[in-house]
Design an enzyme around this catalytic site. Sequence first.
Site, PDB file in Angstrom:
ATOM      1  N   ARG A   1      -1.459   6.664  17.959  1.00  0.00           N
ATOM      2  CA  ARG A   1      -2.085   7.046  16.691  1.00  0.00           C
ATOM      3  C   ARG A   1      -2.738   8.424  16.816  1.00  0.00           C
ATOM      4  NH1 ARG A   1       0.473   3.279  15.418  1.00  0.00           N
ATOM      5  NH2 ARG A   1      -0.136   1.388  14.301  1.00  0.00           N
TER       6      ARG A   1
ATOM      7  N   TYR B   1       0.845  -1.198   0.000  1.00  0.00           N
ATOM      8  CA  TYR B   1       0.000   0.000   0.000  1.00  0.00           C
ATOM      9  C   TYR B   1       0.882   1.252   0.000  1.00  0.00           C
ATOM     10  CZ  TYR B   1      -3.491   3.226   2.160  1.00  0.00           C
ATOM     11  OH  TYR B   1      -4.330   4.273   2.474  1.00  0.00           O
TER      12      TYR B   1
HETATM   13  P1  NAP Z   1     -13.341   2.935   2.075  1.00  0.00           P
HETATM   14  O1  NAP Z   1     -14.374   3.325   3.054  1.00  0.00           O
HETATM   15  O2  NAP Z   1     -12.822   1.528   2.096  1.00  0.00           O
HETATM   16  O3  NAP Z   1     -13.937   3.228   0.615  1.00  0.00           O
HETATM   17  C1  NAP Z   1     -13.218   2.879  -0.514  1.00  0.00           C
HETATM   18  C2  NAP Z   1     -13.900   3.492  -1.702  1.00  0.00           C
HETATM   19  O4  NAP Z   1     -13.130   3.167  -2.879  1.00  0.00           O
HETATM   20  C3  NAP Z   1     -15.314   2.958  -1.943  1.00  0.00           C
HETATM   21  O5  NAP Z   1     -16.114   3.998  -2.428  1.00  0.00           O
HETATM   22  C4  NAP Z   1     -15.091   1.896  -3.020  1.00  0.00           C
HETATM   23  O6  NAP Z   1     -16.227   1.696  -3.831  1.00  0.00           O
HETATM   24  C5  NAP Z   1     -13.978   2.546  -3.817  1.00  0.00           C
HETATM   25  N1  NAP Z   1     -13.195   1.569  -4.581  1.00  0.00           N
HETATM   26  C6  NAP Z   1     -12.404   0.584  -4.083  1.00  0.00           C
HETATM   27  N2  NAP Z   1     -11.874  -0.129  -5.100  1.00  0.00           N
HETATM   28  C7  NAP Z   1     -12.340   0.425  -6.247  1.00  0.00           C
HETATM   29  C8  NAP Z   1     -12.160   0.137  -7.633  1.00  0.00           C
HETATM   30  N3  NAP Z   1     -11.383  -0.868  -8.030  1.00  0.00           N
HETATM   31  N4  NAP Z   1     -12.807   0.907  -8.536  1.00  0.00           N
HETATM   32  C9  NAP Z   1     -13.617   1.930  -8.142  1.00  0.00           C
HETATM   33  N5  NAP Z   1     -13.800   2.259  -6.854  1.00  0.00           N
HETATM   34  C10 NAP Z   1     -13.176   1.515  -5.915  1.00  0.00           C
HETATM   35  O7  NAP Z   1     -12.069   3.866   2.123  1.00  0.00           O
HETATM   36  P2  NAP Z   1     -11.853   5.255   2.898  1.00  0.00           P
HETATM   37  O8  NAP Z   1     -11.462   4.894   4.290  1.00  0.00           O
HETATM   38  O9  NAP Z   1     -12.981   6.162   2.647  1.00  0.00           O
HETATM   39  O10 NAP Z   1     -10.536   5.784   2.181  1.00  0.00           O
HETATM   40  C11 NAP Z   1     -10.548   6.907   1.307  1.00  0.00           C
HETATM   41  C12 NAP Z   1      -9.114   7.271   0.993  1.00  0.00           C
HETATM   42  O11 NAP Z   1      -8.444   7.618   2.197  1.00  0.00           O
HETATM   43  C13 NAP Z   1      -8.309   6.137   0.365  1.00  0.00           C
HETATM   44  O12 NAP Z   1      -7.518   6.652  -0.683  1.00  0.00           O
HETATM   45  C14 NAP Z   1      -7.431   5.639   1.509  1.00  0.00           C
HETATM   46  O13 NAP Z   1      -6.236   5.074   1.025  1.00  0.00           O
HETATM   47  C15 NAP Z   1      -7.214   6.905   2.302  1.00  0.00           C
HETATM   48  N6  NAP Z   1      -6.922   6.741   3.742  1.00  0.00           N
HETATM   49  C16 NAP Z   1      -7.786   6.059   4.561  1.00  0.00           C
HETATM   50  C17 NAP Z   1      -7.495   5.973   5.921  1.00  0.00           C
HETATM   51  C18 NAP Z   1      -8.426   5.296   6.906  1.00  0.00           C
HETATM   52  O14 NAP Z   1      -8.090   5.233   8.122  1.00  0.00           O
HETATM   53  N7  NAP Z   1      -9.605   4.793   6.487  1.00  0.00           N
HETATM   54  C19 NAP Z   1      -6.331   6.556   6.432  1.00  0.00           C
HETATM   55  C20 NAP Z   1      -5.490   7.248   5.565  1.00  0.00           C
HETATM   56  C21 NAP Z   1      -5.796   7.338   4.219  1.00  0.00           C
HETATM   57  P3  NAP Z   1     -17.378   0.608  -3.441  1.00  0.00           P
HETATM   58  O15 NAP Z   1     -18.107   1.171  -2.236  1.00  0.00           O
HETATM   59  O16 NAP Z   1     -18.251   0.543  -4.640  1.00  0.00           O
HETATM   60  O17 NAP Z   1     -16.654  -0.659  -3.137  1.00  0.00           O
HETATM   61  P1  GDP Z   2      -2.544   1.185  11.269  1.00  0.00           P
HETATM   62  O1  GDP Z   2      -2.815   2.414  12.062  1.00  0.00           O
HETATM   63  O2  GDP Z   2      -2.198   1.463   9.843  1.00  0.00           O
HETATM   64  O3  GDP Z   2      -1.529   0.299  11.938  1.00  0.00           O
HETATM   65  O4  GDP Z   2      -3.887   0.330  11.130  1.00  0.00           O
HETATM   66  P2  GDP Z   2      -5.104  -0.053  12.090  1.00  0.00           P
HETATM   67  O5  GDP Z   2      -6.135   0.996  12.050  1.00  0.00           O
HETATM   68  O6  GDP Z   2      -5.502  -1.426  11.639  1.00  0.00           O
HETATM   69  O7  GDP Z   2      -4.548  -0.084  13.605  1.00  0.00           O
HETATM   70  C1  GDP Z   2      -3.713  -1.122  14.010  1.00  0.00           C
HETATM   71  C2  GDP Z   2      -3.386  -1.025  15.492  1.00  0.00           C
HETATM   72  O8  GDP Z   2      -4.572  -1.239  16.292  1.00  0.00           O
HETATM   73  C3  GDP Z   2      -2.422  -2.153  15.885  1.00  0.00           C
HETATM   74  O9  GDP Z   2      -1.634  -1.717  16.993  1.00  0.00           O
HETATM   75  C4  GDP Z   2      -3.392  -3.268  16.293  1.00  0.00           C
HETATM   76  O10 GDP Z   2      -2.758  -4.220  17.146  1.00  0.00           O
HETATM   77  C5  GDP Z   2      -4.444  -2.462  17.049  1.00  0.00           C
HETATM   78  N1  GDP Z   2      -5.792  -3.086  17.125  1.00  0.00           N
HETATM   79  C6  GDP Z   2      -6.455  -3.397  18.280  1.00  0.00           C
HETATM   80  N2  GDP Z   2      -7.647  -3.958  18.030  1.00  0.00           N
HETATM   81  C7  GDP Z   2      -7.786  -3.953  16.663  1.00  0.00           C
HETATM   82  C8  GDP Z   2      -8.843  -4.356  15.777  1.00  0.00           C
HETATM   83  O11 GDP Z   2      -9.907  -4.839  16.157  1.00  0.00           O
HETATM   84  N3  GDP Z   2      -8.613  -4.174  14.434  1.00  0.00           N
HETATM   85  C9  GDP Z   2      -7.456  -3.623  13.951  1.00  0.00           C
HETATM   86  N4  GDP Z   2      -7.310  -3.439  12.635  1.00  0.00           N
HETATM   87  N5  GDP Z   2      -6.432  -3.259  14.767  1.00  0.00           N
HETATM   88  C10 GDP Z   2      -6.606  -3.414  16.098  1.00  0.00           C
END
Ligand code: NAP
Ligand code: GDP
Length: 323
Positions: free
Chosen positions: A217, A137
């Site tokens: 975090r 990733y």
């Molecule tokens: P998410 O809830 O998993 O949603 C992912 C989205 O991407 C959904 O709308 C999904 O569509 C779409 N998608 C996935 N694969 C696809 C494909 N092959 N073609 C078209 N659409 C596709 O993700 P999120 O948490 O909102 O993340 C948004 C952005 O933030 C991402 O770029 C991620 O890397 C970044 N980010 C997330 C986090 C976090 O903690 N969640 C942290 C840092 C950065 P469907 O609903 O149709 O599957």
């Molecule tokens: P990261 O922040 O990219 O490492 O991703 P996560 O959001 O998956 O957070 C991971 C951290 O949360 C690690 O320290 C895990 O051991 C801890 N953790 C505790 N409980 C959970 C759980 O239910 N799911 C996940 N994904 N992580 C957990």
Amino acid sequence: MSTVVLVTGGSGLVGKAIQDVAAEENREDVKWYFATSKDADLRDVNQTRRLFEKVQPTHVIHLAAKVGGLFDNMNNNLDFLRENIQINDNVLQTAYEHKCKKVVSCLSTCIFPDRTTYPIDETMLHDGPPHPSNYGYSYAKRLVDVQNHAYNQKYGCNFTSIIPCNIFGPNDNYRPVVSHVIPGMIYRMHQLINSQETDLPEEEKVFTVYGSGKPLRQFIYSLDLARLMVWVMWNYDSVEPIILSVDEKDEVTIADAAREVAKAFKFKGKLEFDTSKADGQYKKTASNKKLRAFLPGFKFTDFSEAVESSVRWFVDNYEVARK
Ligand code: NAP
Ligand code: GDP
């Protein structure tokens, strides 16, 4: 020509929050299109082109990605690498072909070098290998920054990226194994509290936090991130990435986050830590100094309140939540 913003990943955690912010903005001169994977599988260049032809975007907020928590990444580095490279290459090249005025893509603080000094800032993105748990990733996402610079150098494109810390909120992905820590704990605690398999009173139930609970975090509420991303869309004009994170003082441990989830559920039982499970990166403390120079007064939602709203959303929307 009117402004048309295409949001890829429009059905996800961040995409749904941007839908709320777009509705709040309620600008008559801006049309929004929130695309899901049903509109186009962005791993496929022809489907990507058809989506752009249909929407004719002038601006793109690019969120679509293969996204997962620590355990999903550890098991699937190759898929995270390939799918994200394909999606990003298709979206950026097609946005260039359509002469889009601006593309804002989404990176993550988890892609920074593992061995580094703190706080991490935007200049350190490529300074060393990422944490081994999510190198697929990480390298795919780092390439977005490389591509943004290359499109800017060759064609003058206004393509940029934001770097958020861990995100959580309504409409998260709660699927076990795939989910990030907060939605993962929300799902598992809800199951434990409502489990019919045992007649133990809640006081005697034990919730297992994965890992030691010690990693640190920074967590941002999805609605706060959405507001900041929309601000970046309209106001930030540099190819260089910008970190969108809460302040360093608001960093918490995983154990703190577990206690907040328990508090929001009014869980009466105990927490235990399963140290046989991975901790992942110990910390990735990022500086939001660059953001603060633009928006010194931005108020982030209090962490406890944001966890409470997220838990409430999950309980109220249990039937439709992704789980
Ligand atoms: P998410 O809830 O998993 O949603 C992912 C989205 O991407 C959904 O709308 C999904 O569509 C779409 N998608 C996935 N694969 C696809 C494909 N092959 N073609 C078209 N659409 C596709 O993700 P999120 O948490 O909102 O993340 C948004 C952005 O933030 C991402 O770029 C991620 O890397 C970044 N980010 C997330 C986090 C976090 O903690 N969640 C942290 C840092 C950065 P469907 O609903 O149709 O599957
Ligand atoms: P990261 O922040 O990219 O490492 O991703 P996560 O959001 O998956 O957070 C991971 C951290 O949360 C690690 O320290 C895990 O051991 C801890 N953790 C505790 N409980 C959970 C759980 O239910 N799911 C996940 N994904 N992580 C957990």
